[in-house]
Structure formats: structure tokens, C-alpha cells
Write a protein that holds these residues in place. Structure first.
Motif, PDB file in Angstrom:
ATOM      1  N   ARG A 676       0.810  -1.213   0.000  1.00 10.98           N
ATOM      2  CA  ARG A 676       0.000   0.000   0.000  1.00 10.98           C
ATOM      3  C   ARG A 676       0.852   1.275   0.000  1.00 10.98           C
ATOM      4  N   ASP A 680       1.023   4.007  -3.108  1.00 10.16           N
ATOM      5  CA  ASP A 680       0.689   5.413  -2.880  1.00 10.16           C
ATOM      6  C   ASP A 680       1.733   6.323  -3.539  1.00 10.16           C
ATOM      7  N   SER A 718      -1.898  -4.659   3.130  1.00 11.03           N
ATOM      8  CA  SER A 718      -1.292  -5.019   1.847  1.00 11.03           C
ATOM      9  C   SER A 718      -1.660  -6.468   1.510  1.00 11.03           C
ATOM     10  N   LEU A 753      -2.991   0.737   5.066  1.00 10.21           N
ATOM     11  CA  LEU A 753      -3.306   2.005   4.424  1.00 10.21           C
ATOM     12  C   LEU A 753      -4.626   2.517   4.973  1.00 10.21           C
ATOM     13  N   GLU A 843      -7.449   1.036  -6.183  1.00  9.82           N
ATOM     14  CA  GLU A 843      -6.394   0.024  -6.050  1.00  9.82           C
ATOM     15  C   GLU A 843      -6.172  -0.665  -7.380  1.00  9.82           C
TER      16      GLU A 843
END
Length: 891
Positions: A676, A680, A718, A753, A843
Motif C-alpha cells: 500500500r 501510494d 497489503s 493504508l 487500487e
């Protein structure tokens, strides 16, 4: 050969959507039958409504109707196609019930359609509880005291006459739906109403309850010559009272005497003849009183059953294929065994190994549901494991389930001090972990547990011996374990991971010590004949023995490069038959390029673990230790490993197999998309919008991150699967509860996240493929429900119904940008959200998605093929693959 020549076109009815009690076992059975019939030159028409399965692949049947499985639709298809025959015994209860409805309404007679596999009379006789009971009595076979009722008043009268507890069995239902055990008059009044409603004929059999008796299943096959084969005997570890789909089972049968087994064999032959099943397979269930020599016939399914897939994979005897062939006139002694190419199918399989099936549940998804088992099936998938002993196969099965915990060791969120003998009296889904803990802490012995649960002492003694070795390992520690002790532990089925947990050592240290002591598993094959004949197309498993004798020195391979496909393991919520579809289509694409295809998987329900789908099949857990062992035997000619079609299971393995070639998108790029925090940063680099977010590396940082972003927030780890451990949090109090749940989750991967949750947004699913140079968007799907409902639980439309062409083009551009940045080679799934005209990236999944089979069926294009060919070096330009139009008006 006695193949029927009076029929040319055969209609096969599928089983419809995946559901508890009727899942991809019937996709496997139907697929196998279609292939067998087409090989014999028959024209096959298929009707099914499930887009996720291989069965509805347009390349399988001659014509496929993806339509609702209802009487009105089937009637129209029959009128249009004019089939000569109907084969309804491969689509579970759905297909069988539809065949009865078509016959009762005169549709089959009006169009001259013959029934294959089982006659209407046989189906009614086996499925009608009262008629079946009367037949058993006429055949002088023992049955339970019971009576069929059609009203609540009659039910209460019968219940009081037989005595409590009682079992309710609605007629013509699946997976025990509507049935169950009732213990008093009040329960009977409530439950019988539901049971009558569940039965399509409003009939319920009320029978005496035999909780605690042994439960045995026999898979039987017969032909028109009255040749009969007992394909497999399956013993349930749990006693009667738990649905067979929810019980751990073992083959061959372990605890019956030869006299008891032979008695069941003979009765099964009587039942087949009595019911009139003369050309096909059936499943017969028995109960045996452990305190006497009494046994009773429970029921018979005059069709390929849920257990048929398990029995086929356990023995190498392809039940569905042979059921289809005998249905069109072949005798068993006229059909060659596919694996030996010498023996006929009339030879009963012989097993020189033990097979254990273990169910997988999803109670963690429904935490308000009481995790108790009964006569209604609740498991969502299963695994199967081979071993030379019961203990080895049993522990390998637990290693296959991918639950996040380690073997029989308690998950870290379970409080050991709360586990008492009373805890295991109720048939819980987790009872075997609880039993292990009772033995481990010496809070109960085998006899006490036997009395409390009704589980046979033999099985409990086997687990007790496992626990004894476990204690010795923990006591000594890895450095002090001798070669003999370590070999014994491995022969008992202890994985490196479990030994590592017991000795507080990393699994790779255990592996290093094993190798230093020259302790390796031996290669074994499933050949249907216990090694008496040479196997031409065997499949493989590994085992350890105290005194090993290698049955097979090496796998049978051709002198060409191989590609290993990592399967998806047990079906579960979020990772089901869609990935099996992708794995099978990948195998076909790899074969087209001239490579050997190799599958590693442990799911007995699926097409991907059929013995002839790939050149070689390793039936092993999808854990690093077992996958490495198979790769060691494949490394000589190994081209690479395909990790993108096996869901999150295979994707995780891509991160630990670094010394091998991962085909397609690199392991580094996969991690960049899945981690994650790294993802980002990737979006920031590309200047793509995403919800405001913050990555945290420890739970204690969650409150500050949530406060900074403002509620509501989305918390997710994750390498997430099916939304597991993802939470929409709307307050600080709720966040405290979520942190407690995350703390007790065994397999959470950091960073976590925290996203600002977008309310009232439209969610959009995008599937892409890439060749390392070019990225092609193959579908843009609009969710009908708003964001916040998992994509797997949301309806979606293809093409989009409300998105403008300008927005679709923007989505395409952003998707291509993401794919190029990740050096996409293979598959990519992207989820976007549209809120107030702004597009946000939620995602990406750098693998084949759950939606890909749907896209393939909806567009009529096999998108798996070009992606897999690209992973093996062929560009889209070389393949002449062009991007499809995404405009709704072009659909």
C-alpha cells in the motif's frame, strides 16, 4: 465398442451459480463429460448461467447457452435445438430437478428427447424419501425409522411417535437446505415449517436421529452389462450429524473391518439394481452403529455428486467422464483406463496412499454467525492432501487451507485457557484445533474426547501421536533434533513452517537443516493401480517415510521447456472458480506455444486439477516449502513460473520464489502495486488522484492517521484478498474495535493504508492486459451499487450504462498510464471511483481478476490467451491483437 449411433445431439444442463452445497465440483464434472462426448463425435449443447466457469467457455461445447436455468428457458432451447437426448446427471440437484420438471410437463416426450444416465423413474425413486425407504425395505436393506409428512400437524404426530431427537430431510433439496436436527416439540414446530417450504414438493422426511454413528460414502459406477465398480470408499472423521461437505473425510476407509466394508459393497449393488441405475454413477451414504453391528442406508444420489470430484482425484478414476461414456452405450470393460492405458475401467482403483479432504469455512466473514455445524452444509471450499500415512495426509491438508495460522497450532487470537472438554462437545468448524489443544495441554485424554464428540478413537489416537511428536520438537528445539527425529516429524506431516513455529525458528532454517541431514521428500504417483501397472499419465505428490522407498525416480516429461502454473488453492469467498478458469485457459495458451504445462494445486473440486488438463500435476499445498519441492524437480527444463492466474495465493508466492523466473510482470513491480505504501508513491509520481490516505507501519499509529484524514476512513492491509480485513470506520469507538480485530488477525501484512472513504461514489472495474510494451484495456465495467460495497458483491454492467465516452476515454488513458509504469506484462485489474465528476484510483491488482472470465464471456474474446502469450515473449503486435472499442454503442 457399443457406442450408441441412434443419437447425435446431446443436451447437458449445468448447475448454475456457485452456491454452498453445489459448487465447482459440478463444473468439473460437466466439463469432463462434454469433452468425453465430443471426443466420441457427439454434438453437445450446454445450458448454464455461470460465466465464471470453464464449463461455459465457448470453446468447450458445440453450442453454449448462458441462460437462466428455469423450465421456460429449457423448453425453448429444446424446441430450437431438437436434441436427441438429455444428460441431467452432471449438473447437481438443479439439473436433476429441471429434468423431472421437463418430463412431468411432457416436453421431453413432445420433442422425442431421451433421458441418459438415469431414467425419470430412477430419479424419482431415489429422490423421493418415502419411495426410497419402501424400496430399501423391499430389498431387505436396513433403514431408519421414518415417515414422510406434508403438513405441520402430521409432522408433530410423527415426531412424538418416533421420539426426539429427530432429523428433518426435505425432499429434492441440496446441501441439506431446510433440514436439520430438532430436539423437542417446540423446535419441531418452528423448523418443520421452514423444511416444508424448502422442499419443492412440500414433503419432509422425519427420521430417527443417529448422532454419533459412523458415516460412510461409497462412489459406485455401473453399466448396461451390470458390471459394477466401487470407485472409492470415503469415511467421515466426524460422526453422523454433520453434513458430509463440512466433515474432514479420508479415503480409503480406515476404521471398518473387512466384514463391515464387504457388507456395504454388497448392499450398494442391490441399491443400484433396485433403483434402476444401470448406466452411470451414484453416491450412496451409510451410517454404522459403533456399538453394534447395525447399519442403515441413509440416501442415494442417482447422479454425479459433490463427492464424485473428490473420489475422482483421490483415485485417478474419472467418474464424470465414465458416467458420460456408459450413458451413451459403452461398457466399463470396453473403456481403457486413461492413466495406465492398459487396464479397463472395470478394474476397481487400488490405493497405496491415504487421501484426506478438509473443508474450508468463512465464519470470519460473518462474525455474528454461530460457528456450529449440522446437517446443512456451511463450508465454502475444500482441500485434498496425499500422504503415505493418515497422519501425513491429515497435516498436509491443514497446511493447504491457507487460513493464516500454522497447522494444528492455535491461531494467536484464540485464548487457550478458555478451551475445555465442554468446548468440543458441540460440532464446531474449528473442533480439530480445539481437540489438539486439549491433548496438548493434557486437559482431556482420547477416551474423554471420544465420549464427548463421538469421533472414533482411532482418529483421536492419530492426532494424539501427532501432538506427542509436536511436544518433543518444542522441547528439544531445532539444534538438538536428530536426523531420525526430524525425519519422523516430516513423516508425520509436520511442515517446515510448523516445526519453525514450535522451535521459534524461521522455516528456511528448518529447510537448511533438513537439507544438511539429507532429509528430502520422495516423489510418488497416483496411478489407480497401486503401482501394479506402468502409469502413462500419472499425477504426483510428495511424502516422507521413516524408511523411504522412492516409488518414482523422476517425473515423466518430454524433452522441452516447461511452464509451472501456480493454482489458487481452496475455494473461499473472494477467490473462487474464476481463478480456476484463468489457470485452465493459461494452460491451454502455454500448450499452444509448445511448452510442457505443469500445475501445482490442492483443490479437488476444480478442472485445473484434472489429470489431463496439464502435462504434469503436483497435488500439493500452495505453501513455499511444497512449491519449492516441485520446482526442484522441474528446474532442469523450467522456462518460468506463472503467478498471475492463481489469485492472491499465487501472487504472494511470487515474492518468495526469487531464484526462479517469474513470467510476466516482475515480482518487484507486483510488490510495488500490492504494497500500500509503495503504491501510494507510485500514484503520486503519475499525478493520479486517489482518496487522501496515509500508510502506517504499526497499529498504534492508526488513530492519529484516521483523525488527520477525518472519518469515515477505509482501513486495509497489503496483499488483501476478497476485502479480508478491510474496514469502513465511521468513528473513534469503531476504530478501537477494528484495531482489536486486526491485532488478532494472524496474517496481516504491513503497511496498513488508511484512506478517506468516498461516500456516494460510483465504482468502476477495469481489466487490462499488457505485453511489456503496450497496454490494452479490455473492459470498463460500471458497478450498479455505490462504492463501499465490495466489487465481488456488487452487480455490474458491461458496457457502462451511464458513463460518458469522454470519461471512459479518461479511464482508458489512466489505466494505460498505470500499466506502463508497472511494466505490465500479463494481467491488471484497476478499481476507480467517480465522485462529483472527479476520478480516483482505489487500487490495482497485478493479476487476473475475478471479473476476467465474465469479460471473456461477455465480449466473446479469450483475453487470457494473448496475455499469457505475451508473458512468454510474444508481443501483441506479433499476435495481431488490437484494443477493443470501449464505446457502449459498439456493444
Amino acid at each position: 465398442m457399443s457406442k450408441r449411433t441412434d443419437i447425435k445431439k446431446i443436451l447437458i444442463i449445468g448447475s448454475g451459480p456457485i452456491q454452498i452445497g453445489q459448487a465447482c465440483e459440478f463444473d468439473y464434472s460437466g466439463t469432463q463429460a462434454v469433452r468425453a462426448l465430443k471426443e466420441q463425435g457427439y454434438e453437445v449443447v450446454l445450458v448454464n448461467s455461470n460465466p465464471a466457469t470453464i464449463m461455459t467457455d465457448p470453446e468447450l461445447a458445440d453450442r453454449t447457452y448462458i441462460e437462466p436455468l428455469v423450465f421456460e428457458v429449457l423448453e425453448k432451447i429444446i424446441a430450437r435445438e431438437k436434441p436427441d437426448a438429455l444428460l441431467p446427471t452432471l449438473g447437481g440437484q438443479v439439473a436433476l430437478n429441471l429434468a423431472l420438471e421437463l418430463a412431468d410437463h411432457g416436453v421431453l416426450e413432445a420433442h422425442g428427447v431421451q433421458m441418459l444416465g438415469a431414467s425419470i423413474e430412477s430419479i424419482k425413486l431415489a429422490e423421493d424419501r418415502e419411495k426410497f425407504k419402501k424400496l430399501m425395505v423391499a430389498l431387505d436393506l436396513p433403514v431408519l425409522r421414518s415417515e414422510l409428512v406434508r403438513t405441520l400437524v402430521d409432522g408433530i404426530r410423527v415426531g412424538e411417535m418416533i421420539g426426539f431427537p429427530l432429523v428433518l430431510r426435505p425432499s429434492f433439496t441440496l446441501g441439506g437446505a431446510g433440514g436439520g436436527i430438532v430436539y423437542n416439540r417446540s423446535e419441531l414446530s418452528d423448523r418443520l415449517t421452514d423444511a416444508l417450504r424448502a422442499s419443492p414438493t412440500s414433503e419432509v422426511l422425519i427420521e430417527e436421529c443417529i448422532l454419533g454413528w459412523k458415516e460412510i460414502e461409497l462412489e459406485v459406477m455401473c453399466d448396461f452389462k451390470d458390471q459394477m465398480v466401487i470407485v472409492c470408499g470415503i469415511e467421515n472423521l466426524d460422526p453422523m450429524g454433520i453434513h458430509t461437505g463440512d466433515s474432514i473425510t479420508v479415503a480409503p476407509i480406515q476404521t471398518l473391518t473387512d466384514k463391515e466394508y464387504q457388507r456395504l459393497r454388497e448392499s450398494s449393488k442391490k441399491i443400484m439394481k433396485g433403483v434402476g441405475v444401470r448406466t452411470g454413477g451414484c453416491n450412496i451414504q451409510y451410517a454404522l452403529d459403533p456399538l453394534s453391528d447395525r447399519y442403515v442406508v441413509i440416501e442415494m444420489n442417482p447422479r454425479v455428486s459433490r463427492s464424485s470430484a473428490l473420489a475422482s482425484k483421490a483415485t485417478g478414476f474419472p467418474i464424470a467422464k465414465l458416467a458420460a461414456l456408459v450413458a451413451v452405450g459403452f461398457a466399463l470393460d470396453e473403456i481403457k483406463n486413461d492413466i495406465t492405458k492398459q487396464t479397463p475401467a472395470s478394474f476397481e482403483p487400488a490405493l497405496d496412499y491415504v487421501v484426506v479432504k478438509a473443508p474450508r469455512f468463512a465464519f470470519e466473514k460473518f462474525q455474528q454467525t454461530e460457528p456450529l455445524l449440522g446437517t446443512q452444509m456451511k463450508s465454502v471450499g475444500e482441500v485434498m492432501a496425499f500422504g503415505r500415512t493418515f497422519k501425513e495426509a491429515f497435516q498436509k491438508a491443514f497446511s493447504s487451507m491457507e487460513l493464516g495460522n500454522t497447522g494444528l497450532l492455535l491461531p494467536k487470537d484464540w485464548k487457550s485457557e478458555n478451551i475445555k472438554l465442554e468446548t468440543v462437545r458441540a460440532p464446531r468448524f474449528d473442533r480439530w484445533w480445539l481437540i489438539s489443544e486439549l491433548l496438548r495441554k493434557e486437559r482431556a485424554n482420547v477416551e474423554e474426547i471420544h465420549i464427548a464428540t463421538g469421533i472414533d478413537r482411532w482418529f483421536l489416537n492419530q492426532v494424539s501421536e501427532i501432538i506427542d511428536v509436536e511436544k518433543e520438537i518444542a522441547k528439544k528445539g531445532l539444534p538438538k533434533l536428530t536426523a531420525e527425529e526430524l525425519r519422523e516429524a516430516k513423516s508425520f506431516g509436520f511442515s517446515d513452517r510448523v516445526i519453525g513455529a514450535l522451535t521459534k525458528t524461521a522455516p528456511n532454517r528448518v529447510r537448511e537443516k533438513r537439507h544438511a541431514l539429507n532429509i528430502h521428500s520422495t516423489l510418488n504417483q497416483v496411478d489407480t493401480c497401486a503401482g501394479e501397472f506402468e502409469a502413462v499419465t500419472p499425477y504426483y505428490y510428495y511424502s516422507y517415510e521413516a524408511f523411504p522407498t522412492a516409488d518414482v525416480e523422476e517425473v515423466a516429461r518430454k524433452q522441452k521447456e516447461s511452464v509451472v502454473i501456480l493454482g489458487s488453492g481452496p475455494n473461499r469467498i473472494g477467490q473462487g472458480v474464476e481463478f480456476d478458469y484463468c489457470c485452465v485457459k493459461a494452460a491451454q495458451a502455454i500448450e499452444e506455444l509448445g511448452y510442457d504445462t505443469v500445475m501445482i494445486n490442492c483443490n479437488p473440486e476444480t478442472v485445473s486439477t484434472d489429470y489431463d488438463v496439464t502435462d504434469r500435476l503436483y497435488f500439493e499445498p500452495l505453501e513455499e516449502e511444497y512449491v519449492r519441492r516441485a520446482l526442484h524437480d522441474e528446474k532442469k527444463n523450467l522456462k518460468g513460473i506463472l503467478c498471475q492466474t492463481g489469485g492472491q495465493t499465487a501472487l504472494r508466492l511470487s515474492q518468495v520464489l526469487d531464484q526462479y523466473t517469474i513470467l510476466g510482470t516482475s515480482a518487484k513491480e507486483i510488490d510495488r502495486a500490492e504494497d500500500r505504501g509503495k503504491f501510494d508513491r507510485l500514484l503520486q509520481k503519475l499525478k493520479l488522484q486517489r482518496p487522501k490516505s496515509k500508510a502506517v507501519n504499526k497499529l498504534s499509529d492508526l488513530p492519529a492517521a484516521a483523525k488527520r484524514l477525518g472519518f469515515p476512513v477505509l482501513v486495509r492491509p497489503s496483499y488483501v484478498l476478497g476485502g479480508r480485513s478491510m474496514y469502513i470506520v465511521r468513528s473513534a469507538d469503531q476504530l478501537t474495535r477494528v484495531m482489536g480485530q486486526l491485532l488478532n488477525t494472524s496474517d496481516i501484512e504491513f503497511p496498513l493504508l488508511v484512506d478517506r472513504f468516498l461516500e456516494d461514489a460510483i465504482e468502476i472495474d477495469v481489466d487490462c492486459i499488457g505485453d511489456g510494451r503496450e497496454v490494452i484495456v479490455v473492459a470498463v465495467m460500471e458497478h450498479i451499487e455505490e462504492a463501499g460495497i465490495h466489487s465481488g458483491d456488487s452487480s455490474c454492467s458491461l458496457p457502462s450504462l451511464t458513463l460518458s465516452e469522454e470519461l471512459i476515454n479518461k479511464i482508458r488513458i489512466q489505466s494505460e498510464k498505470l500499466g506502463r509504469e508497472l511494466n505490465l506484462c500479463g494481467f491488471l485489474n484497476i478499481q476507480f471511483a467517480l465522485m462529483k465528476g472527479e476520478l480516483y484510483v482505489l487500487e490495482v491488482n497485478p493479476r487476473a481478476s475475478r471479473t476476467l472470465p465474465f469479460v471473456c464471456k461477455a465480449t466473446g474474446v479469450n483475453w487470457v490467451r494473448p496475455a499469457v502469450h505475451a508473458m512468454l515473449g510474444k508481443t501483441f503486435k506479433e499476435q495481431k491483437i488490437e484494443a477493443p472499442s470501449l464505446s457502449p454503442k459498439d456493444f
